[in-house]
Design an enzyme around this catalytic site. Structure first.
Site, mmCIF file in Angstrom:
data_model
loop_
_atom_site.group_PDB
_atom_site.id
_atom_site.type_symbol
_atom_site.label_atom_id
_atom_site.label_comp_id
_atom_site.label_asym_id
_atom_site.label_seq_id
_atom_site.Cartn_x
_atom_site.Cartn_y
_atom_site.Cartn_z
ATOM 1 N N HIS A 230 -9.888 2.143 0.187
ATOM 2 C CA HIS A 230 -9.808 1.095 1.193
ATOM 3 C C HIS A 230 -10.892 1.201 2.269
ATOM 4 O O HIS A 230 -10.622 0.971 3.457
ATOM 5 C CB HIS A 230 -8.414 1.109 1.822
ATOM 6 C CG HIS A 230 -7.926 -0.227 2.267
ATOM 7 N ND1 HIS A 230 -8.405 -0.860 3.392
ATOM 8 C CD2 HIS A 230 -7.010 -1.067 1.736
ATOM 9 C CE1 HIS A 230 -7.781 -2.010 3.537
ATOM 10 N NE2 HIS A 230 -6.924 -2.171 2.541
ATOM 11 N N GLU B 268 -11.394 -3.859 -3.120
ATOM 12 C CA GLU B 268 -10.468 -2.846 -3.616
ATOM 13 C C GLU B 268 -10.245 -3.058 -5.106
ATOM 14 O O GLU B 268 -9.612 -4.029 -5.515
ATOM 15 C CB GLU B 268 -9.138 -2.962 -2.867
ATOM 16 C CG GLU B 268 -9.278 -2.878 -1.365
ATOM 17 C CD GLU B 268 -8.133 -3.582 -0.640
ATOM 18 O OE1 GLU B 268 -6.971 -3.395 -1.021
ATOM 19 O OE2 GLU B 268 -8.415 -4.330 0.311
ATOM 20 N N HIS C 177 0.796 -1.236 0.000
ATOM 21 C CA HIS C 177 0.000 0.000 0.000
ATOM 22 C C HIS C 177 0.827 1.284 0.000
ATOM 23 O O HIS C 177 0.512 2.244 0.716
ATOM 24 C CB HIS C 177 -0.949 -0.003 1.201
ATOM 25 C CG HIS C 177 -2.043 -1.038 1.133
ATOM 26 N ND1 HIS C 177 -2.456 -1.636 -0.030
ATOM 27 C CD2 HIS C 177 -2.823 -1.582 2.128
ATOM 28 C CE1 HIS C 177 -3.426 -2.489 0.226
ATOM 29 N NE2 HIS C 177 -3.668 -2.485 1.518
#
Ligand code: BGC
Length: 393
Positions: A216, A358, A142
């Protein structure tokens, strides 16, 4: 870097028109009666370095409401009605900025520069090897230690036909978290009067780089997170997923879903097969994998909107349909929520109390030239969009 003179988002997508940001905030602030659809701004707090952060409240004409902060572009709350018209919050998160800063497992955030994992925190691009933070075991996750979820974005509210929007922009500097290129970013959140919550991303870079932006939010459609999400009925428009190793890095091939616990081709409660004896479920401690969207069956190419997933929560009647331009979707069943996060209203989020869907390119694409490419070269514009459509049944 040379700033783009065009409106990035408008160049890319037609979901919302590009307006000048200033007008709306003035109009809404000066009006004594709220407009049908509305956007307001209030202080959300101050970061440890003294930067002030705001909270924007977007309301559509049906009363759906999204609260978004320009810290990490975090969707702090999203209220939609159940089948009796009762509005409740359907995303996990915190009440205060300080809690987001202290420990946020990406609740509601914009994730980048690269959403999901990059094996061993490195990739080679145009002959040069780049080293990224290993912030997830031996892998990169991420966007690194200080990804886009922890950045302060510039925010401009505006009103577009049929809804309200918030543009968030920032420049991610060359070599931020190890990624090459000054990256000019724009993310537009919109709440439309036909009950769609949509996210449009666009970006341009002055050097070749990799980019894979996603959102997210942890959803719990029971409303105000009453219990785990195992009773939610999920349908993913996919025939194959990406098996992973124990560090959740894809093994490099697609596996057909039929006959596996990963098969959501027909609507199925998330909890139905989640504890099946399956090595892949063991690795993820549940679902934490990328599903490859079955676009070819519908003759819809990558880059065009495609219905990726539908979720139905039987008790509240809430339905969420997710459409995207992306080729994949990471379904994460909240396996690492372990009771250590005390969320909004003091609710403690236990294991599998929220799920993420996602939309994205495949994990570890920078190390897999055979996957759909995530390289953004100078002179090109990255664009991506995802729509969450809410209804009840
Ligand atoms: C990942 C999970 C991770 C979670 C929070 C998800 O996108 O797939 O493995 O635990 O984000 O970081």
């Amino acid at each position: 870097m040379k700033m783009l003179t065009t409106c990035l988002a408008a160049t890319v997508l037609v979901l919302s028109a590009c307006h000048s940001a200033g007008d709306l905030s003035t109009k809404t602030q000066n009006q004594s009666q709220p407009m049908e659809e509305n956007i307001t701004k209030s202080p959300f707090g101050t970061l440890p370095d003294g930067t002030s952060v705001d909270l924007y409240t977007l309301t559509n004409k049906n009363g759906l409401e999204a609260k978004i902060t320009n810290y990490g572009g975090i969707v702090v709350s999203l209220k939609t009605p159940d089948r009796n018209g009762k509005f409740e919050d359907i995303v996990l998160g915190y009440d205060s900025l300080a809690q987001y800063v202290a420990d946020n497992p990406y609740f509601g955030a914009i994730v980048g520069r690269y959403g999901n994992r990059i094996a061993k925190g490195r990739f080679t691009l145009e002959g040069k090897t780049y080293t990224l933070a290993k912030n997830n075991g031996e892998n990169h996750l991420h966007g690194g230690l200080k990804g886009f979820d922890k950045a302060v974005w510039e925010a401009s509210p505006f009103k577009a036909n049929g809804g309200v929007s918030l543009t968030l922009s920032r420049i991610s500097p060359d070599m931020e978290e190890g990624y090459p290129g000054n990256l000019e970013l724009r993310v537009i959140y919109s709440l439309t009067n036909d009950d769609k919550f949509q996210i449009e991303y666009s970006a341009a870079s002055d050097k070749s780089t990799h980019i894979n932006l996603t959102h997210h939010s942890y959803f719990n459609l029971t409303g105000n997170a009453k219990r785990d999400i195992l009773g939610h009925v999920l349908n993913i428009n996919s025939r194959a997923y990406m098996p992973v190793d124990s560090g959740l890095i894809p093994l490099g091939f697609y596996k057909m879903l039929a006959g596996t616990p990963f098969d959501f081709q027909q609507p199925k409660p998330i909890g139905q097969d989640i504890n099946a004896a399956d090595e892949q479920l063991k690795f993820g401690q549940g679902y934490d994998h990328c599903w490859v969207l079955t676009r070819e069956a519908a003759a819809i190419p990558d880059g065009k909107m495609f219905l990726a997933a539908t979720v139905y929560e039987p008790e509240s009647g809430r339905v969420m349909e997710i459409s995207t331009t992306e080729p994949g979707i990471q379904f994460y069943s909240g396996n690492f929520l372990d009771g250590k996060y005390k969320g909004k209203g003091g609710v403690v989020y236990q294991d599998r109390w929220g799920f993420c869907l996602e939309t994205q390119h495949m994990p570890d694409s920078p190390n897999h030239p055979e996957y759909p490419p995530t390289v953004l070269s100078p002179g090109f514009i990255y664009s991506s969009a995802t729509v969450h459509k809410f209804s009840v049944k």
